[in-house]
Design a protein around this motif. Structure first.
Motif, PDB file in Angstrom:
ATOM      1  N   HIS A 280       0.850  -1.191   0.000  1.00 51.21           N
ATOM      2  CA  HIS A 280       0.000   0.000   0.000  1.00 51.21           C
ATOM      3  C   HIS A 280       0.886   1.241   0.000  1.00 51.21           C
ATOM      4  O   HIS A 280       2.048   1.189   0.400  1.00 51.21           O
ATOM      5  CB  HIS A 280      -0.915   0.015   1.234  1.00 51.21           C
ATOM      6  N   PHE A 281       0.307   2.341  -0.441  1.00 48.24           N
ATOM      7  CA  PHE A 281       1.018   3.619  -0.401  1.00 48.24           C
ATOM      8  C   PHE A 281       0.692   4.275   0.931  1.00 48.24           C
ATOM      9  O   PHE A 281      -0.435   4.723   1.157  1.00 48.24           O
ATOM     10  CB  PHE A 281       0.576   4.501  -1.572  1.00 48.24           C
ATOM     11  N   GLU A 300      -8.897   5.432  -4.478  1.00 45.81           N
ATOM     12  CA  GLU A 300      -9.492   6.739  -4.802  1.00 45.81           C
ATOM     13  C   GLU A 300      -8.414   7.736  -5.226  1.00 45.81           C
ATOM     14  O   GLU A 300      -8.579   8.449  -6.225  1.00 45.81           O
ATOM     15  CB  GLU A 300     -10.235   7.283  -3.578  1.00 45.81           C
ATOM     16  N   TYR A 301      -7.327   7.775  -4.467  1.00 44.58           N
ATOM     17  CA  TYR A 301      -6.268   8.744  -4.766  1.00 44.58           C
ATOM     18  C   TYR A 301      -5.575   8.388  -6.076  1.00 44.58           C
ATOM     19  O   TYR A 301      -5.239   9.273  -6.875  1.00 44.58           O
ATOM     20  CB  TYR A 301      -5.275   8.766  -3.610  1.00 44.58           C
ATOM     21  N   PHE A 302      -5.379   7.114  -6.306  1.00 40.76           N
ATOM     22  CA  PHE A 302      -4.773   6.643  -7.549  1.00 40.76           C
ATOM     23  C   PHE A 302      -5.602   7.079  -8.756  1.00 40.76           C
ATOM     24  O   PHE A 302      -5.063   7.617  -9.740  1.00 40.76           O
ATOM     25  CB  PHE A 302      -4.648   5.116  -7.493  1.00 40.76           C
ATOM     26  N   GLU A 303      -6.899   6.863  -8.694  1.00 42.35           N
ATOM     27  CA  GLU A 303      -7.765   7.245  -9.812  1.00 42.35           C
ATOM     28  C   GLU A 303      -7.702   8.751 -10.058  1.00 42.35           C
ATOM     29  O   GLU A 303      -7.605   9.209 -11.209  1.00 42.35           O
ATOM     30  CB  GLU A 303      -9.214   6.831  -9.530  1.00 42.35           C
ATOM     31  N   TYR A 304      -7.731   9.508  -8.989  1.00 43.51           N
ATOM     32  CA  TYR A 304      -7.682  10.971  -9.128  1.00 43.51           C
ATOM     33  C   TYR A 304      -6.398  11.415  -9.820  1.00 43.51           C
ATOM     34  O   TYR A 304      -6.428  12.225 -10.757  1.00 43.51           O
ATOM     35  CB  TYR A 304      -7.798  11.627  -7.756  1.00 43.51           C
ATOM     36  N   LYS A 305      -5.257  10.886  -9.365  1.00 44.89           N
ATOM     37  CA  LYS A 305      -3.976  11.308  -9.953  1.00 44.89           C
ATOM     38  C   LYS A 305      -3.864  10.870 -11.425  1.00 44.89           C
ATOM     39  O   LYS A 305      -3.275  11.569 -12.248  1.00 44.89           O
ATOM     40  CB  LYS A 305      -2.803  10.743  -9.149  1.00 44.89           C
ATOM     41  N   CYS A 306      -4.436   9.710 -11.746  1.00 34.66           N
ATOM     42  CA  CYS A 306      -4.415   9.254 -13.147  1.00 34.66           C
ATOM     43  C   CYS A 306      -5.200  10.216 -14.038  1.00 34.66           C
ATOM     44  O   CYS A 306      -4.714  10.645 -15.101  1.00 34.66           O
ATOM     45  CB  CYS A 306      -5.004   7.851 -13.256  1.00 34.66           C
ATOM     46  N   TRP A 307      -6.438  10.543 -13.639  1.00 37.26           N
ATOM     47  CA  TRP A 307      -7.273  11.419 -14.474  1.00 37.26           C
ATOM     48  C   TRP A 307      -6.706  12.836 -14.516  1.00 37.26           C
ATOM     49  O   TRP A 307      -6.733  13.498 -15.561  1.00 37.26           O
ATOM     50  CB  TRP A 307      -8.712  11.429 -13.967  1.00 37.26           C
ATOM     51  N   GLU A 308      -6.179  13.290 -13.388  1.00 37.51           N
ATOM     52  CA  GLU A 308      -5.552  14.603 -13.363  1.00 37.51           C
ATOM     53  C   GLU A 308      -4.367  14.643 -14.325  1.00 37.51           C
ATOM     54  O   GLU A 308      -4.215  15.598 -15.109  1.00 37.51           O
ATOM     55  CB  GLU A 308      -5.083  14.917 -11.937  1.00 37.51           C
ATOM     56  N   GLY A 343      -1.522   0.899  -5.049  1.00 38.65           N
ATOM     57  CA  GLY A 343      -0.485   1.338  -4.113  1.00 38.65           C
ATOM     58  C   GLY A 343       0.900   1.255  -4.703  1.00 38.65           C
ATOM     59  O   GLY A 343       1.728   2.152  -4.520  1.00 38.65           O
ATOM     60  N   TYR A 344       1.156   0.192  -5.434  1.00 41.05           N
ATOM     61  CA  TYR A 344       2.465   0.032  -6.084  1.00 41.05           C
ATOM     62  C   TYR A 344       2.713   1.157  -7.077  1.00 41.05           C
ATOM     63  O   TYR A 344       3.809   1.738  -7.110  1.00 41.05           O
ATOM     64  CB  TYR A 344       2.528  -1.325  -6.791  1.00 41.05           C
ATOM     65  N   MET A 345       1.696   1.485  -7.899  1.00 37.70           N
ATOM     66  CA  MET A 345       1.870   2.550  -8.884  1.00 37.70           C
ATOM     67  C   MET A 345       2.130   3.886  -8.199  1.00 37.70           C
ATOM     68  O   MET A 345       2.945   4.690  -8.667  1.00 37.70           O
ATOM     69  CB  MET A 345       0.624   2.643  -9.774  1.00 37.70           C
ATOM     70  N   LEU A 346       1.460   4.121  -7.073  1.00 42.50           N
ATOM     71  CA  LEU A 346       1.657   5.383  -6.352  1.00 42.50           C
ATOM     72  C   LEU A 346       3.045   5.463  -5.728  1.00 42.50           C
ATOM     73  O   LEU A 346       3.642   6.545  -5.660  1.00 42.50           O
ATOM     74  CB  LEU A 346       0.587   5.538  -5.269  1.00 42.50           C
ATOM     75  N   ILE A 347       3.581   4.327  -5.274  1.00 47.67           N
ATOM     76  CA  ILE A 347       4.926   4.322  -4.704  1.00 47.67           C
ATOM     77  C   ILE A 347       5.947   4.731  -5.765  1.00 47.67           C
ATOM     78  O   ILE A 347       6.819   5.571  -5.528  1.00 47.67           O
ATOM     79  CB  ILE A 347       5.261   2.931  -4.123  1.00 47.67           C
ATOM     80  N   LEU A 387      -0.665   3.518 -20.339  1.00 43.30           N
ATOM     81  CA  LEU A 387      -1.121   4.908 -20.357  1.00 43.30           C
ATOM     82  C   LEU A 387      -1.192   5.465 -18.944  1.00 43.30           C
ATOM     83  O   LEU A 387      -0.980   6.663 -18.736  1.00 43.30           O
ATOM     84  CB  LEU A 387      -2.483   5.010 -21.041  1.00 43.30           C
ATOM     85  N   VAL A 388      -1.471   4.621 -17.975  1.00 39.50           N
ATOM     86  CA  VAL A 388      -1.452   5.055 -16.577  1.00 39.50           C
ATOM     87  C   VAL A 388      -0.064   5.574 -16.212  1.00 39.50           C
ATOM     88  O   VAL A 388       0.085   6.635 -15.593  1.00 39.50           O
ATOM     89  CB  VAL A 388      -1.864   3.903 -15.631  1.00 39.50           C
ATOM     90  N   ALA A 389       0.966   4.832 -16.592  1.00 35.04           N
ATOM     91  CA  ALA A 389       2.337   5.268 -16.308  1.00 35.04           C
ATOM     92  C   ALA A 389       2.637   6.596 -17.004  1.00 35.04           C
ATOM     93  O   ALA A 389       3.321   7.464 -16.447  1.00 35.04           O
ATOM     94  CB  ALA A 389       3.334   4.198 -16.747  1.00 35.04           C
ATOM     95  N   TYR A 390       2.098   6.770 -18.213  1.00 34.39           N
ATOM     96  CA  TYR A 390       2.289   8.019 -18.957  1.00 34.39           C
ATOM     97  C   TYR A 390       1.546   9.165 -18.282  1.00 34.39           C
ATOM     98  O   TYR A 390       2.079  10.271 -18.134  1.00 34.39           O
ATOM     99  CB  TYR A 390       1.802   7.822 -20.391  1.00 34.39           C
ATOM    100  N   ALA A 391       0.323   8.902 -17.826  1.00 30.82           N
ATOM    101  CA  ALA A 391      -0.480   9.933 -17.161  1.00 30.82           C
ATOM    102  C   ALA A 391       0.154  10.362 -15.839  1.00 30.82           C
ATOM    103  O   ALA A 391       0.130  11.539 -15.473  1.00 30.82           O
ATOM    104  CB  ALA A 391      -1.901   9.424 -16.932  1.00 30.82           C
TER     105      ALA A 391
END
Length: 447
Positions: A280-281, A300-308, A343-347, A387-391
């Motif tokens: 987890h992050f 929730e935070y992951f989705e927000y940062k991706c769309w942002e 969580g891994y992506m956020l880390i 695309l998530v990594a790009y976003a």
């Protein structure tokens, strides 16, 4: 008879055997179960478990640990085996602790730590290397066996282990004739204290003719030469015997043979290898509050940062393609969440963002590098298809523009862990490692 005291090449510079060879040979010999107890580690536990399961052999996971006995004192040994899931968790904890907290010249533990984390463990006192064996073989100033005093100390030590470990056995081995000097005392102690014996041999190689390979490793480890070693009693004795050979070797100790079977039967443990437990992050709530957001969990935070992040990327992409990008991002988010990796992506996002943001660097580095960011590569490998990594600006490569596939990074059809290769400036990569260790503590970070 189930062999339990087996070492492989994961016991560094002690055995030439590979786990594959051990499991294959065990199946050829008809063993229903086999135990592996590497010296001071559990490095091969998962590989051993997979190999044994594949061959229909019950894997008994263990390790041989060293015990601290005070400043400058000798190290005694214990064989620990996981009886169930709690036992396996305790093995992992104790093994880690021996390296991270109590490491001196070797990884070792105070016996009190083992007692505190004894639940689910089966304990065997090695014949010679345990505290009991040490007192029985201790030499006095006349170079004869210590006799009554040594026996009494051995008895007191055995009573301590008996009082503190529910599943306790006393090992009898017969690889070398000199072990017979201890055997009668050990059998007597077993009766007096009420600790069952278990018959074993210590295994370092597959066949008697393989002894020279172990000798070569011993010379590398100890800095010796092959012709310096006198092995009148050791040549070819530490191999994996057949059940018939064990029956012959211990024909006068049938209870010792039976005990090894009993230990194998007590082990009821399944490793869950198809369900990864990603991290987890730990800063989700803190970061969200800093941005004035109400989010409290990774998803929730992951989705927000991706769309942002995507909206920022779309500023340089033709508007007629925006819907395609949004659909692709939604698809990737769903897969990442389904597989449990927000969580891994956020880390990864966090430490890359740290590298790119000089305002987050310690003052000593800001001064040294005049407030410049740590250079980060644009991305490579399978992560470049996300695309998530790009976003999230983990990568700087547009996967849709270049026709890169997300499924090379994560595929719900097979259980794989995401692997993001990140290139940092060679001169400053240590700063990033330092940041990650500070964030998550060095005991939780592997380079």
């Amino acid at each position: 008879m189930v062999p339990l005291h087996v070492h492989t090449d994961y016991s560094i510079l002690s055995s030439p055997m590979k786990l594959e060879w051990v499991v294959k040979r065990a199946k050829e010999l008809g063993y229903p179960a086999i135990g592996v107890a590497e010296i001071f580690n559990l490095f091969g536990a998962v590989q051993f478990y997979k190999l044994a399961q594949k061959e229909g052999i019950k894997p008994i996971l263990g390790t041989e640990i060293a015990l601290h006995t005070g400043e400058g004192g000798p190290y005694h040994r214990l064989l620990l085996y996981s009886k169930n899931r709690q036992g396996y968790q305790n093995l992992l904890y104790l093994s880690s602790l021996s390296y991270t907290k109590y490491y001196r010249d070797i990884p070792a533990l105070p016996v009190e730590e083992v007692v505190r984390h004894r639940e689910g463990l089966i304990v065997i006192l090695p014949m010679v290397e345990s505290e009991v064996g040490f007192h029985l073989s201790l030499l006095d100033e006349r170079s004869v066996l210590a006799g009554a005093e040594g026996y009494q100390r051995a008895k007191e030590a055995l009573q301590f282990y008996r009082d503190n470990f529910e599943e306790l056995y006393l090992e009898i081995r017969r690889e070398k004739p000199e072990q017979r000097f201890l055997e009668s005392d050990l059998l007597q102690l077993s009766k007096e204290v009420g600790v069952p014996i278990v018959a074993q041999t210590e295994v370092f190689y597959l066949k008697p003719t393989d002894w020279s390979y172990k000798d070569a490793l011993t010379c590398i480890r100890d800095g010796g030469r092959l012709d310096d070693f006198h092995r009148e009693f050791e040549i070819g004795e530490f191999y994996l015997r057949s059940p018939e050979e064990y029956q012959e070797l211990f024909k006068d100790l049938p209870e010792g043979l039976t005990a090894s079977d009993e230990i194998a039967e007590k082990v009821e443990f399944q490793l869950q290898l198809d369900k990864p437990a990603p991290p987890h992050f730990k800063f989700t709530r803190e970061y969200a509050q800093r941005e004035g957001l109400p989010y409290t969990d990774d998803k929730e935070y992951f989705e927000y940062k991706c769309w942002e992040g995507l909206e920022e990327r779309l500023k340089s992409i033709p508007s007629e393609l925006h819907q395609q990008y949004r659909e692709r991002l939604q698809y990737e988010i769903e897969i990442i969440e389904q597989m449990g990796f927000p969580g891994y992506m956020l880390i990864v996002w966090d430490f890359i963002n740290y590298a790119k943001d000089p305002s987050r660097h310690p003052e000593k580095y800001r001064e040294k590098y005049r407030g410049k960011p740590i250079p980060v590569g644009p991305g490579r490998g399978s992560a470049a298809g996300s695309l998530v990594a790009y976003a999230l600006k983990i990568t700087n490569i547009d996967p849709i523009r270049w026709g890169l596939l997300f499924e090379r990074f994560l595929n719900p059809e097979r259980v794989t862990l995401p692997d993001i290769d990140v290139d940092f400036c060679q001169e400053r990569r240590e700063e990033v490692l330092e940041y990650v260790k500070n964030q998550y503590q060095s005991t939780n970070v592997g380079q």
